[in-house]
Design a protein around this motif. Structure first.
Motif: not given
Lengths: 343, 370
Positions: A110-113, A115, A155, A160, A162, A178, B10, B12, B14-17, B260, B277-278, B282, B364-366, B368
């Motif tokens: 819970s301490s890292l957002n 999103r 790394r 990049r 989440y 952080r 390797v 890596l 990654t994809a944006s939201a 957070y 930002r936070h 959400a 919603d990333p939660y 799934r």
């Protein structure tokens, strides 16, 4: 305040009013932290040990002004050499000081957002305090985050991703990165490893210890786990029901505890030795009393095997028994308490 | 550090939201189909005049209640779309107008023909239409005509324009109010919170339909029907934000407990920055879901109020008004084509709901769904 001292907390008290009834009338108070005093030198590591509910987290959050203190003072030596009282400083003057005091959280989930990317998470203090930290451009921020990730053993490509892409231990490393980003002078770590797998705990503790020594950060470590303490702390303060019961250098505390509560905690440490069986153990019966209605006299007396009449009526003072060592017990002279087995 | 050096070779990925959201959305087939349908409907909104075959307000009693007219694609084995001309006359024996098709004459149906004059997107006047019978636009009635001989297909196209757009401003306004006031309420708490919550309770106790009737009567007489309706939706949105306001407040109260957020606060972040930002990111998925549910609600409101005669009134054209024209029992037995406007109503509302579902799950990333 003596030179070399980073933080001097005097008589810090935090009581929460309890309101009840339809008109929210105050009907009592939770005495979460009462009259706590301690000091922390620059670059020193002090542990606050105690069971759940003994006021550790309240103490930490009050210190960092997450809550407003009921009474007491906390003198802090800023990077500019000024000494200020954190508890009474105005919000406006406090804000630039925030950078110098950082917190490591217990729950790496819970301490890292969820999103934000790791770059954004670690970059946040850099964005807020960019001017003081000499990091003005986006490019400089990216470079600094890269550096920090390497410092905590991740790394640089992680920037990049989440947070959900990482394990608990890795998330805690991100949280530590952080914290470091702000170049703090004081770090309060609230149970930094208790949410992690045992196999990862040592790694994170080593990391914290290494960074603390390398950057000379005064560290206040809050934990319930005595093994953690022995590993990383210079000094230890044992808390019970909002009060400090004993303070001692870490090694002394382990070999010769001065307070029956400390002795009981030490005895509860599991020993990975199959030959030690059926040893007589100090049992702590009952629960921690409610801080809303603390017992009279010594707060520990209802669970103490040595308790006498005096303990039930009279609150013992925190006495200096030798320099650097304090005990809050009427009986410290008489008791011969057993320390933890040295191995 | 006692950690093995990583394999930096390797790559890596990654994809944006937004990429992730879009990937998840695409997996929801029904939502994708619905999105395409909605895109098509809003294209109709933009191009209503171009798509219409006849002037939707042109009255011609001799063409009243004409049934839908099929387009014949083939003619003597070759491709030559055409319709047969229809002539209506009053049959005194059954007291009804009967329409006779003349199978010998053929009127060719062409693409891009000249018809009635209109302004394309309000920019320049033109008379070009997607299709029609050259020189005799009224000859074609794809979905039949109504009691005044107006072309139902053209009216439906114009009704789509009204029904899908007139409530948008109201929806946007109530979303903005809900997020801002609910956010303030949840973030600051204390007295502001109490005040806003009491205001919400008062607003919730106002009955909508009597208010609607009263306001409709209070509007200046010389305003057009569309303008009156627009102003009404805007006024109603001033009391329609309450539900979203409560939801946003609840979410903010929960989010403020997150470590957070505390971390950002202890870091010295300002309030505005914490909210931006936070907290706001959400709730975006929730706001999107609410918006996609509010849009069909607005369409239903227009349709049902107009159907009851409380919303839009003729000469405006909307789905509700078209359905109002199909209120009599005879319609079912003799003129079922007048019920055609019900189809886009149902389709649009289902589509909005499916897209809303898809977006909420995707954003919603939660949640799934695998």
């Amino acid at each position: 305040m003596r030179p070399g001292i980073l933080l001097d907390v005097r008589n810090l008290t935090k009581h929460f009013p309890v309101r009840a009834g339809p008109f929210q009338r105050p009907s009592g108070k939770v005495q979460a932290v009462t009259g706590v005093s301690f000091h922390l030198s620059e670059g020193e590591s002090l542990s606050l040990v105690g069971e759940s509910g003994c006021g550790k987290t309240t103490l930490a959050r009050t210190l960092l002004r997450g809550y407003e203190a009921t009474a007491g003072s906390a003198w802090f030596r800023t990077g500019e050499g000024e000494v200020v009282d954190l508890l009474t400083l105005s919000r406006r003057r406090l804000k630039p000081l925030r950078r110098q005091m950082q917190m490591v959280f217990q729950d790496p989930y819970s301490s890292l957002n969820p999103r934000m990317t790791v770059q954004q998470i670690i970059g946040e203090p850099l964005r807020i305090h960019g001017e003081e930290l000499g990091i003005a451009t986006r490019e400089a921020r990216r470079e600094r985050v890269r550096e920090l990730l390497l410092q905590v053993g991740l790394r640089p490509e992680a920037a990049r991703c989440y947070p959900h892409a990482f394990s608990g231990g890795e998330r805690q490393r991100i949280g530590i990165a952080r914290t470091l980003a702000a170049r703090p002078r004081l770090v309060v770590a609230d149970e930094p490893v208790s949410a992690l797998d045992v196999s990862v705990q040592a790694q994170i503790l080593n990391l914290l210890l290494e960074l603390q020594q390398r950057h000379r950060i005064g560290t206040l470590l809050l934990t319930h786990n005595l093994m953690v303490v022995r590993h990383v702390s210079d000094r230890v303060a044992v808390m019970y029901l909002g009060r400090i019961m004993e303070t001692a250098p870490a090694e002394t505390l382990f070999t010769s505890p001065g307070h029956p509560y400390t002795a009981a905690l030490l005895d509860a440490i599991p020993r990975p030795d199959p030959r030690v069986r059926n040893r007589s153990r100090i049992k702590l019966s009952g629960e921690v009393p409610s801080p809303r209605n603390p017992p009279s006299g010594c707060p520990f007396h209802p669970r103490c095997v040595h308790a006498r009449d005096r303990c039930r009526t009279e609150l013992p003072e925190l006495e200096h028994i030798v320099p650097g060592r304090q005990v809050r017990c009427h009986l410290w002279r008489e008791l011969d308490l057993k320390g933890a087995a040295t191995d | 550090m006692n950690r093995e050096p990583e394999e930096f070779g390797v790559r890596l990925e990654t994809a944006s939201a937004w990429q992730l959201t879009w990937q998840r959305f695409r997996r929801h087939k029904l939502a994708v189909v619905s999105l395409i349908l909605l895109g098509f409907l809003y294209l109709v909104v933009l191009l209503a005049d171009f798509l219409a075959t006849a002037d939707p307000n042109r009255i011609d009693a001799s063409r009243a209640y004409r049934p839908p007219q099929p387009i014949h694609l083939l003619d003597d084995g070759g491709f030559n779309p055409h319709v047969h001309p229809v002539s209506g006359e009053w049959d005194h024996r059954i007291f009804r107008r009967v329409h006779r098709t003349d199978p010998d004459r053929r009127l060719p149906v062409r693409l891009l023909v000249r018809g009635y004059e209109y302004e394309f997107l309000g920019l320049f006047p033109t008379s070009l239409h997607l299709m029609g019978v050259e020189g005799e636009a009224q000859a074609l009635s794809l979905l039949g005509t109504d009691g005044l001989g107006r072309d139902l297909y053209s009216r439906l196209v114009h009704g789509t324009r009204t029904s899908l757009t007139i409530g948008l401003a109201g929806v946007v306004l109530s979303l903005v109010l809900g997020v801002v006031l609910g956010g303030i309420s949840g973030f600051y708490g204390g007295r502001v919170d109490t005040l806003i919550q009491r205001v919400i309770e008062i607003l919730l106790s106002i009955p909508t339909i009597p208010l609607w009737l009263g306001l409709a009567a209070a509007m200046p007489r010389d305003w057009g029907v569309l303008r009156v309706y627009f102003i009404l939706t805007v006024i109603l949105s001033l009391i329609g934000w309450t539900r979203l306001g409560r939801e946003v407040r609840g979410r903010f109260l929960v989010l403020r407990q997150e470590d957070y957020v505390l971390a950002a606060e202890l870091m010295g972040a300002g309030r505005a920055s914490i909210i931006r930002r936070h907290l706001v990111p959400a709730i975006t998925s929730h706001v999107i879901a609410t918006a996609t549910l509010a849009l069909p609600a607005m369409i239903i409101a227009e349709t049902s109020l107009s159907f009851l005669g409380l919303g839009l009134r003729p000469p405006a054209i909307s789905w509700g008004i078209l359905l109002q024209g199909a209120q009599q029992v005879q319609v079912l037995a003799l003129r079922p084509w007048l019920l055609a406007p019900a189809v886009p109503v149902v389709a649009a509302i289902l589509a909005f709901n499916f897209v809303g579902d898809g977006l909420r799950d995707a954003a919603d990333p939660y949640s799934r769904r695998t």
